[in-house]
Scaffold this motif. Structure first.
Motif, mmCIF file in Angstrom:
data_model
loop_
_atom_site.group_PDB
_atom_site.id
_atom_site.type_symbol
_atom_site.label_atom_id
_atom_site.label_comp_id
_atom_site.label_asym_id
_atom_site.label_seq_id
_atom_site.Cartn_x
_atom_site.Cartn_y
_atom_site.Cartn_z
ATOM 1 N N THR A 86 -20.045 30.789 -59.130
ATOM 2 C CA THR A 86 -21.307 31.313 -59.668
ATOM 3 C C THR A 86 -21.439 31.061 -61.159
ATOM 4 O O THR A 86 -22.548 31.051 -61.699
ATOM 5 N N GLY A 87 -20.301 30.890 -61.843
ATOM 6 C CA GLY A 87 -20.331 30.681 -63.284
ATOM 7 C C GLY A 87 -20.649 31.941 -64.081
ATOM 8 O O GLY A 87 -20.869 31.867 -65.294
ATOM 9 N N ARG A 88 -20.652 33.092 -63.441
ATOM 10 C CA ARG A 88 -21.002 34.342 -64.118
ATOM 11 C C ARG A 88 -19.746 35.017 -64.655
ATOM 12 O O ARG A 88 -18.879 35.429 -63.890
ATOM 13 N N GLU A 89 -19.679 35.151 -65.965
ATOM 14 C CA GLU A 89 -18.502 35.721 -66.615
ATOM 15 C C GLU A 89 -18.459 37.241 -66.406
ATOM 16 O O GLU A 89 -19.491 37.896 -66.255
ATOM 17 N N GLY A 90 -17.263 37.787 -66.439
ATOM 18 C CA GLY A 90 -17.112 39.229 -66.296
ATOM 19 C C GLY A 90 -15.780 39.587 -65.686
ATOM 20 O O GLY A 90 -14.761 38.961 -65.990
ATOM 21 N N THR A 210 -10.176 39.429 -65.517
ATOM 22 C CA THR A 210 -11.318 38.752 -66.116
ATOM 23 C C THR A 210 -11.522 37.394 -65.451
ATOM 24 O O THR A 210 -10.576 36.785 -64.926
ATOM 25 N N THR A 211 -12.751 36.913 -65.477
ATOM 26 C CA THR A 211 -13.015 35.584 -64.916
ATOM 27 C C THR A 211 -12.261 34.509 -65.700
ATOM 28 O O THR A 211 -11.878 33.485 -65.130
ATOM 29 N N GLU A 212 -12.025 34.743 -66.974
ATOM 30 C CA GLU A 212 -11.220 33.808 -67.766
ATOM 31 C C GLU A 212 -9.815 33.702 -67.178
ATOM 32 O O GLU A 212 -9.273 32.595 -66.999
ATOM 33 N N THR A 213 -9.224 34.834 -66.866
ATOM 34 C CA THR A 213 -7.886 34.843 -66.279
ATOM 35 C C THR A 213 -7.888 34.177 -64.913
ATOM 36 O O THR A 213 -6.960 33.430 -64.570
ATOM 37 N N VAL A 214 -8.923 34.427 -64.121
ATOM 38 C CA VAL A 214 -8.996 33.823 -62.787
ATOM 39 C C VAL A 214 -9.028 32.305 -62.884
ATOM 40 O O VAL A 214 -8.365 31.603 -62.106
ATOM 41 N N ARG A 215 -9.771 31.768 -63.829
ATOM 42 C CA ARG A 215 -9.780 30.311 -64.006
ATOM 43 C C ARG A 215 -8.387 29.805 -64.357
ATOM 44 O O ARG A 215 -7.942 28.763 -63.849
#
Length: 318
Positions: A86-90, A210-215
């Motif tokens: 989705t590209g939605r950060e959070g 966080t979505t950053e961590t998931v990436r």
């Protein structure tokens, strides 16, 4: 900030819908895996007319998630991938279908805004006295399911390890033979060792990342495809898999990892799951610190009054 709820469910369709309705709001989405071994029809019916932010995996997409099996890891990774697309950060927040919030949606969102780069996940270095045998049996021995029933498995070290000749291991071997399970497996010729490129950590499966961590997690898995293969043989892999990766990613930034946000009442020592929370637990839940946003687990067919009480507590701020 977007809140992405990932939910692993296997029962109580109406209670699951109640959970989703309770958490629904702006910039909030839901990704749900119902155990592939469960009839999906009651869940499809329960979510008829639900908003487009609710994504219920359909037949052919779902993963089987028996207790302690690698399927829980596969289902979790699938839901995480859907969020990233989705590209939605959070935040990605993993719940079970029998969890329920302790705070209002506004309080939950405000909590995550305070430290928007922090990951909330229980983790402790192995070996640890939190788990029997320090948890080392989970990562040193091979897991063999005897059936699909809960906790119906044995673990087996390699015959080239002295542990193989302990009475408890011989007993497990005999148990398998008596069940008609002749375990002849070439991988037993290799002593099982945790991947050397990271330290093993354990902790409960439920977290907020966080979505950053998931990436970064998927980048790690892309660089180390053997890590997922290794965990096919791990007992309760979901309690080690991501905990070890997250601690590896932030080994030089310990402030990026904080306490879990889901409360569970484990009751007596050694039990394999948390005790159901009931109305007489309400006072205890009210005394929990603000860092606990959710609790598990609840059974609305046994005691729905506790859910009603939690709703009443947060109704004004919602």
């Amino acid at each position: 900030m977007n809140l992405h709820y990932l939910i692993l469910a296997h029962t109580q369709a109406a209670q699951l819908r109640r959970l989703v309705d309770r958490l629904a709001g702006p910039a909030t989405s839901f990704y749900i895996n119902v155990d592939a071994g469960v009839d999906l029809a009651p869940f499809t019916e329960a979510f008829r007319g639900s908003p487009p932010e609710v994504h219920l995996l359909e037949d052919g997409e779902r993963y089987a998630t028996p207790w302690g099996d690698i399927g829980l890891v596969h289902a979790t990774l699938e839901l995480l991938q859907r969020v990233l697309r989705t590209g939605r950060e959070g935040y990605c927040i993993l719940l079970s279908g029998q969890d329920y919030p302790l705070r209002s949606n506004e309080e939950i969102r405000a909590f995550f805004r305070q430290r928007p780069r922090t990951n909330y996940i229980e983790s402790f270095k192995l070996p640890s006295n939190v788990w029997a045998q320090g948890g080392l049996n989970r990562i040193r021995e091979y897991k063999y399911n005897l059936s699909a029933r809960r906790e119906d498995f044995i673990t087996m070290p390699s015959p080239f390890c002295r542990r193989f000749y302990r009475p408890s291991v011989i007993k497990s071997w005999v148990k398998a033979l008596l069940r008609g399970k002749l375990i002849v497996d070439r991988k037993l010729l290799r002593p099982r060792r945790f991947p050397a490129y990271l330290q093993p950590y354990g902790g409960e499966h439920w977290w907020a990342l966080t979505t950053e961590t998931v990436r970064d997690i998927f980048s790690f898995l892309g660089a180390h495809p053997d890590y997922l293969v290794y965990h096919r043989d791990t007992v309760l892999a979901e309690e080690i898999f991501l905990q070890s990766i997250v601690n590896h990613l932030y080994r030089n930034e310990p402030d990026r990892i904080a306490h879990k946000v889901t409360f569970a009442n484990w009751g007596t020592e050694g039990q394999s799951g948390p005790t159901d929370l009931r109305i007489n637990d309400l006072a205890r839940l009210r005394k929990l610190g603000p860092g606990y946003l959710y609790a598990r687990k609840f059974n609305a067919t046994v005691d729905s009054a506790i859910l009603d009480a939690l709703d009443a507590r947060t109704a004004i701020s919602n």
